[in-house]
Design an enzyme around this catalytic site. Structure first.
Site, PDB file in Angstrom:
ATOM      1  N   LYS A  79     -61.830  26.446 -13.128  1.00 55.38           N
ATOM      2  CA  LYS A  79     -61.450  25.058 -13.409  1.00 55.38           C
ATOM      3  C   LYS A  79     -62.522  24.467 -14.314  1.00 55.38           C
ATOM      4  O   LYS A  79     -63.547  25.099 -14.574  1.00 55.38           O
ATOM      5  CB  LYS A  79     -61.308  24.239 -12.126  1.00 55.38           C
ATOM      6  CG  LYS A  79     -62.535  24.281 -11.217  1.00 55.38           C
ATOM      7  CD  LYS A  79     -62.273  23.578  -9.900  1.00 55.38           C
ATOM      8  CE  LYS A  79     -61.430  24.430  -8.954  1.00 55.38           C
ATOM      9  NZ  LYS A  79     -60.099  23.894  -8.722  1.00 55.38           N
ATOM     10  N   ARG A  80     -62.277  23.269 -14.817  1.00 60.11           N
ATOM     11  CA  ARG A  80     -63.271  22.577 -15.639  1.00 60.11           C
ATOM     12  C   ARG A  80     -64.594  22.473 -14.875  1.00 60.11           C
ATOM     13  O   ARG A  80     -64.604  22.231 -13.670  1.00 60.11           O
ATOM     14  CB  ARG A  80     -62.722  21.195 -15.980  1.00 60.11           C
ATOM     15  CG  ARG A  80     -63.569  20.350 -16.887  1.00 60.11           C
ATOM     16  CD  ARG A  80     -62.736  19.203 -17.436  1.00 60.11           C
ATOM     17  NE  ARG A  80     -61.991  18.517 -16.381  1.00 60.11           N
ATOM     18  CZ  ARG A  80     -62.424  17.429 -15.760  1.00 60.11           C
ATOM     19  NH1 ARG A  80     -63.602  16.922 -16.069  1.00 60.11           N
ATOM     20  NH2 ARG A  80     -61.682  16.843 -14.848  1.00 60.11           N
ATOM     21  N   LYS A 100     -51.373  27.511  -8.171  1.00 57.36           N
ATOM     22  CA  LYS A 100     -51.125  28.780  -8.859  1.00 57.36           C
ATOM     23  C   LYS A 100     -51.666  29.949  -8.052  1.00 57.36           C
ATOM     24  O   LYS A 100     -51.011  30.993  -7.920  1.00 57.36           O
ATOM     25  CB  LYS A 100     -51.777  28.753 -10.248  1.00 57.36           C
ATOM     26  CG  LYS A 100     -51.204  27.716 -11.189  1.00 57.36           C
ATOM     27  CD  LYS A 100     -52.135  27.471 -12.374  1.00 57.36           C
ATOM     28  CE  LYS A 100     -51.730  26.207 -13.127  1.00 57.36           C
ATOM     29  NZ  LYS A 100     -52.737  25.786 -14.104  1.00 57.36           N
ATOM     30  N   LYS A 138     -66.417  18.994  -8.837  1.00 55.74           N
ATOM     31  CA  LYS A 138     -65.688  20.212  -8.463  1.00 55.74           C
ATOM     32  C   LYS A 138     -66.600  21.224  -7.767  1.00 55.74           C
ATOM     33  O   LYS A 138     -66.144  22.190  -7.194  1.00 55.74           O
ATOM     34  CB  LYS A 138     -65.025  20.827  -9.695  1.00 55.74           C
ATOM     35  CG  LYS A 138     -63.914  19.929 -10.262  1.00 55.74           C
ATOM     36  CD  LYS A 138     -63.262  20.526 -11.495  1.00 55.74           C
ATOM     37  CE  LYS A 138     -62.231  19.589 -12.102  1.00 55.74           C
ATOM     38  NZ  LYS A 138     -60.986  19.501 -11.315  1.00 55.74           N
ATOM     39  N   THR A 166     -54.136  21.749  -9.661  1.00 49.63           N
ATOM     40  CA  THR A 166     -52.969  22.629  -9.802  1.00 49.63           C
ATOM     41  C   THR A 166     -53.367  24.091  -9.763  1.00 49.63           C
ATOM     42  O   THR A 166     -52.550  24.946  -9.458  1.00 49.63           O
ATOM     43  CB  THR A 166     -52.217  22.343 -11.121  1.00 49.63           C
ATOM     44  OG1 THR A 166     -53.129  22.393 -12.216  1.00 49.63           O
ATOM     45  CG2 THR A 166     -51.550  20.973 -11.074  1.00 49.63           C
ATOM     46  N   HIS A 180     -54.300   9.947 -13.005  1.00 46.77           N
ATOM     47  CA  HIS A 180     -54.766  11.280 -12.641  1.00 46.77           C
ATOM     48  C   HIS A 180     -56.216  11.324 -12.185  1.00 46.77           C
ATOM     49  O   HIS A 180     -56.786  12.411 -12.115  1.00 46.77           O
ATOM     50  CB  HIS A 180     -54.613  12.237 -13.831  1.00 46.77           C
ATOM     51  CG  HIS A 180     -53.210  12.680 -14.094  1.00 46.77           C
ATOM     52  ND1 HIS A 180     -52.609  13.718 -13.418  1.00 46.77           N
ATOM     53  CD2 HIS A 180     -52.288  12.221 -14.970  1.00 46.77           C
ATOM     54  CE1 HIS A 180     -51.377  13.883 -13.865  1.00 46.77           C
ATOM     55  NE2 HIS A 180     -51.151  12.985 -14.814  1.00 46.77           N
TER      56      HIS A 180
END
Length: 875
Positions: A610-611, A722, A616, A718, A419
């Protein structure tokens, strides 16, 4: 089968003395069998009590009804008798428990049927090992999958209770951190919906990662005791406890037939206690199992020390054992944290494999010839990769198989999902720590490595550099075990989770292994379950879709493609837009409670949840917000599109830079949100304690989905799926699953920006952020506001490290390189949003194109290409 015949027991005792393979387990059974034949005046520790075989009718009960009257009856029964409440009780918790018990009864009924069918058919099974299962709330999901959500709403209304109040009181299960755990939860939902015999295995953490508060703009972690009020969805199964070894040393001896044996002795043991949770498929009577392990001590406490007055020491062993599953992901920045993390991973692997192997032996004895044909294990990321060595240990030491037979079984049953593309995120454990904590496992890993390197050497003779690169042991001052390599070597399948990710694994991170075993590598693009992430969280949109194209989309998301023609229907667009507005109002109400801040529901809702991590690039988002603020302050507001930027996520407790980014977001928000000149034109909100239940409100209300990671760094994502599924438009880089989202929805319905992965790689050695700053006056204005302390007037220098990181020529995330492209793409977003008819058309097309991103499709591919299970309909 317990051994009670004295002659049998004597024979077993002789085998035990000689040290023959498997004799230890038989000896324990013999002693237990003899012990149970002796009359005792009081219960003895660990004694197995048995009842005479009951008649069949003990389980022959009428099937529980799903009608309103049946739910009311059972709700009243639990509320009044089991919980002892009456009409004067105003605590919503008891009403939640009563309804959950009634729903759980109906799951258990189907659960037993499913289990018995799997057993009777002796079907091939898969086991999904994951350190995280981010389940969210269970009640609403269970009602949806049973098909009783509307019935339950009416039943409770009849007794004067609002169902929404009961759903909201349930805490999110604290069993995961982010995308990895939520993916695992979606996977087991799809396995049950597809009627595949798959069992999930994880750990039952007493506390989640942490509950996040924001104090003075900074993240403050507090314990997330999600089990404080109990968990009625689980069933404790003490009869399936297994023993886990740590420490000690190994002893080798040769039996009378010249066969070597290894004993792992003088260990400090704990017990793994299983708790089972039902996982229902969507309205198909299949209920699979999620088995979570809790660490408990072998003794409750030391009574002698207690009586001597040393109360703390008396319970020390119990507390030390239970610490293993106390908290999700301890901080492993120190040695104690590393030990605890490794113990967690070994507990998961050992308990789960002992459970599976134990059931096999109960059915087939010592014959393992068909084991690989009937079982497979999917390792969710590198965390459970110690399972490769543990299965070898069980087969070699406990069941007497030869090395080759054990290795053939292991390499035919293990499958590994990677991952991450970040090398630093791959598990590595110091050899000295492994030798201290898991000495027998370390011996097995050394032997696996020796056999493997011989294979590599035969393939590339004399290539010592390749041998060093591929070795399971990383040489250096502190030798490390490369756990990802162990997973690859010991598996028959290795997959990435998006097309780009899988390509980069083969070309970069695992290129040597791909050259050796090209057929072992494959791709399985992630997905999300449409039950929770559309049917459950967005009921109004789900109803519109069902009324338009039928209900088949809930289990066949590709059916959403039928919505495409309706994007051109003005009446349908009006309904779609009204639902989006309703969902935005719901999100505004939620944020009003948390922030006491009025948001403009007509503004563009720009969401990044998100984290918190540098790759990111929440930081890039903040830079754009400051740019918009600067425009407002300079009077550049002609034809302005109001925007609410919502950012949410947790930073790992030891991740200093991520915490500083959270602080920056909140400081910038404090200035912008209280500036009267800005007003409703721009708002920035940090969403504290982001979790599954929050996303169930956020996703339906989002207009724009921020997927802005540095290209080549995100494995899949993911959250992007969503948000897309609920009609949000994506602004993103060509990274992870963004690429496939863009392919599905079309370039014209996706806001693309930024460097490609190849361009990031090409610029790595000559990246000059100062040159980018010098060429861009907008960026200069943003950095001036940061550097002059405009957002930290009373905290001088607090953001110096953040500013230095983005101006550093060695910044691996190249945040400034994508600033101008990001700003330009956001201008395109504003232009599209001004035309609400066009925006709605694009929103519909995004939902219509999301069919590929169902975990039903993902799991079907896992099954077709890796697991090869046969779907089973419960009798």
């Amino acid at each position: 089968m317990l051994i009670t015949d004295p002659s049998q027991s004597l024979a077993v005792l002789k085998c035990y003395i000689r040290g023959e393979a498997g004799a230890n387990d038989l000896f324990q059974q013999a002693m237990l069998g003899i012990f149970n034949c002796i009359p005792h005046s009081k219960p003895m520790p660990h004694r197995i009590f048995r009842i005479s075989k009951p008649k069949a009718e003990i389980t022959q009960l009428p099937k529980l009804g799903l009608a309103k009257k049946h739910l009311i009856t059972d709700f009243k029964h639990y509320y009044s008798h089991r919980l002892g409440r009456d009409e004067n009780c105003v605590s919503v918790h008891y009403a939640y428990q009563a309804l959950s018990l009634a729903i759980s009864d109906r799951l258990v009924e189907r659960w037993k049927n499913t289990y018995n069918t799997y057993r009777d058919q002796s079907c091939r099974k898969a086991y999904y090992l994951s350190m995280e299962f981010l389940m969210g709330r269970s009640l609403s999901n269970a009602m949806l999958n049973l098909g009783v959500d509307d019935v339950a709403h009416k039943a409770l209304y009849e007794v004067g209770i609002h169902l929404e109040e009961l759903i909201d009181v349930e805490p999110d299960a604290g069993l995961g951190n982010g995308g990895l755990g939520r993916l695992a939860a979606c996977f087991i939902d799809s396995c049950a919906t597809l009627q595949l015999p798959v069992t999930g295995y994880g750990l039952r953490y007493e506390y989640g990662m942490f509950s996040q508060d924001i104090v003075n703009g900074e993240q403050v972690e507090r314990p997330e005791h999600w089990l404080r009020m109990g968990n009625i969805w689980e069933i404790e199964r003490p009869e399936y406890m297994v023993r886990i070894h740590f420490g000690g040393h190994t002893e080798t001896y040769v039996d009378e037939h010249g066969k070597p044996h290894v004993h792992w002795v003088n260990t400090q043991d704990i017990l793994a206690l299983p708790f089972d949770t039902p996982i229902p498929g969507y309205q198909n009577d299949t209920v699979n199992t999620l088995r979570l392990w809790k660490a408990v001590s072998t003794e409750e406490f030391n009574l002698q020390e207690f009586n001597a007055g040393d109360y703390a020491e008396a319970v020390a062993q119990k507390n030390t054992a239970e610490n293993i599953t106390m908290v999700l992901y301890p901080n492993d920045a120190n040695e104690n944290g590393k030990v605890l993390r490794l113990k967690q991973q070994y507990l998961l692997a050992s308990a789960s494999l002992q459970d599976v192997v134990g059931r096999w032996v109960a059915s087939y004895g010592s014959d393992f010839s068909q084991f690989a044909e009937k079982n497979c294990f999917q390792l969710n990321d590198t965390h459970p990769s110690i399972a490769v060595a543990e299965l070898m240990r069980l087969l070699l030491d406990k069941h007497g198989l030869s090395w080759q037979a054990a290795w053939d079984i292991t390499r035919s049953t293990m499958a590994y999902t990677n991952h991450t593309l970040l090398p630093e995120a791959l598990e590595k454990w110091p050899v000295h720590l492994m030798q201290q904590l898991l000495p027998r496992l370390m011996e097995i890993i050394f032997e696996i490595n020796a056999h493997f390197l011989a294979e590599v050497s035969a393939h590339w003779p004399g290539d010592s550099a390749r041998l060093a690169r591929m070795s399971l042991i990383e040489e250096g001052a502190c030798k490390q075990v490369r756990m990802a390599y162990l997973a690859i070597v010991g598996s028959y399948s290795v997959n990435g989770v998006a097309e780009l990710h899988s390509k980069l694994l083969k070309e970069g991170l695992f290129s040597d292994f791909y050259e050796l075993w090209p057929n072992k590598f494959n791709n399985k693009t992630n997905g999300v379950t449409p039950r929770r992430w559309l049917a459950g969280c967005n009921p109004l949109l789900s109803e519109l879709i069902t009324n338009t194209i039928g209900a088949e989309w809930v289990t066949d998301l590709s059916q959403l493609a039928k919505l495409k023609p309706y994007a051109e229907d003005p009446a349908f667009r009006k309904k779609w837009r009204a639902i989006k507005q309703h969902n935005k109002n719901r999100l505004v109400a939620l944020k009003k409670q948390e922030h006491d801040l009025d948001l403009n529901p007509n503004a563009l809702f720009d969401v990044q949840v998100k984290r918190i991590h540098e790759y990111k690039r929440q930081l890039l988002n903040v830079l754009h917000v400051i740019h918009l603020y600067n425009r407002i302050k300079q009077g550049d507001t002609a034809n302005w599109v109001p925007r609410c930027v919502l950012i949410g996520g947790k930073a790992a407790p030891g991740y200093v830079m991520a915490k500083k980014i959270i602080k920056l977001i909140n400081n910038v928000a404090e200035v912008i949100n209280h500036d009267p000149q800005v007003g409703d034109k721009l708002k920035l909100i940090f969403l504290p304690n982001y979790r599954v239940s929050a996303m169930e409100v956020i996703a339906p209300g989002a207009d724009l989905s921020e997927q802005i990671s540095t290209a080549g760094k995100e494995a899949s994502g993911t959250g992007n799926m969503k948000l897309m599924m609920n009609g949000a438009l994506t602004i993103g880089t060509l990274d992870g699953a963004n690429i496939e989202i863009r392919e599905e929805v079309g370039d014209e319905n996706f806001f693309l920006f930024g460097l490609t992965e190849a361009e990031v790689e090409a610029q790595k050695h000559h990246y000059q952020p100062q040159a980018i700053i010098d060429a861009d006056t907008d960026l200069q204005g943003v950095l001036y506001l940061l550097e002059c302390g405009h957002f930290n007037q009373f905290e001088p220098g607090i953001f110096n490290e953040v500013i230095a990181s983005i101006k550093n020529p060695h910044d691996p995330w190249m945040t400034l390189a994508d600033f101008r492209s990001f700003v330009n793409a956001q201008v395109q977003v504003e232009s599209a949003y001004r035309d609400q008819e066009q925006w709605t058309r694009m929103s519909i097309l995004n939902t219509a194109a999301s069919g590929k991103f169902s975990t039903d499709r993902t799991i079907a591919e896992y099954n077709r290409e890796i697991w090869k299970l046969t779907p089973v309909q419960p009798r």
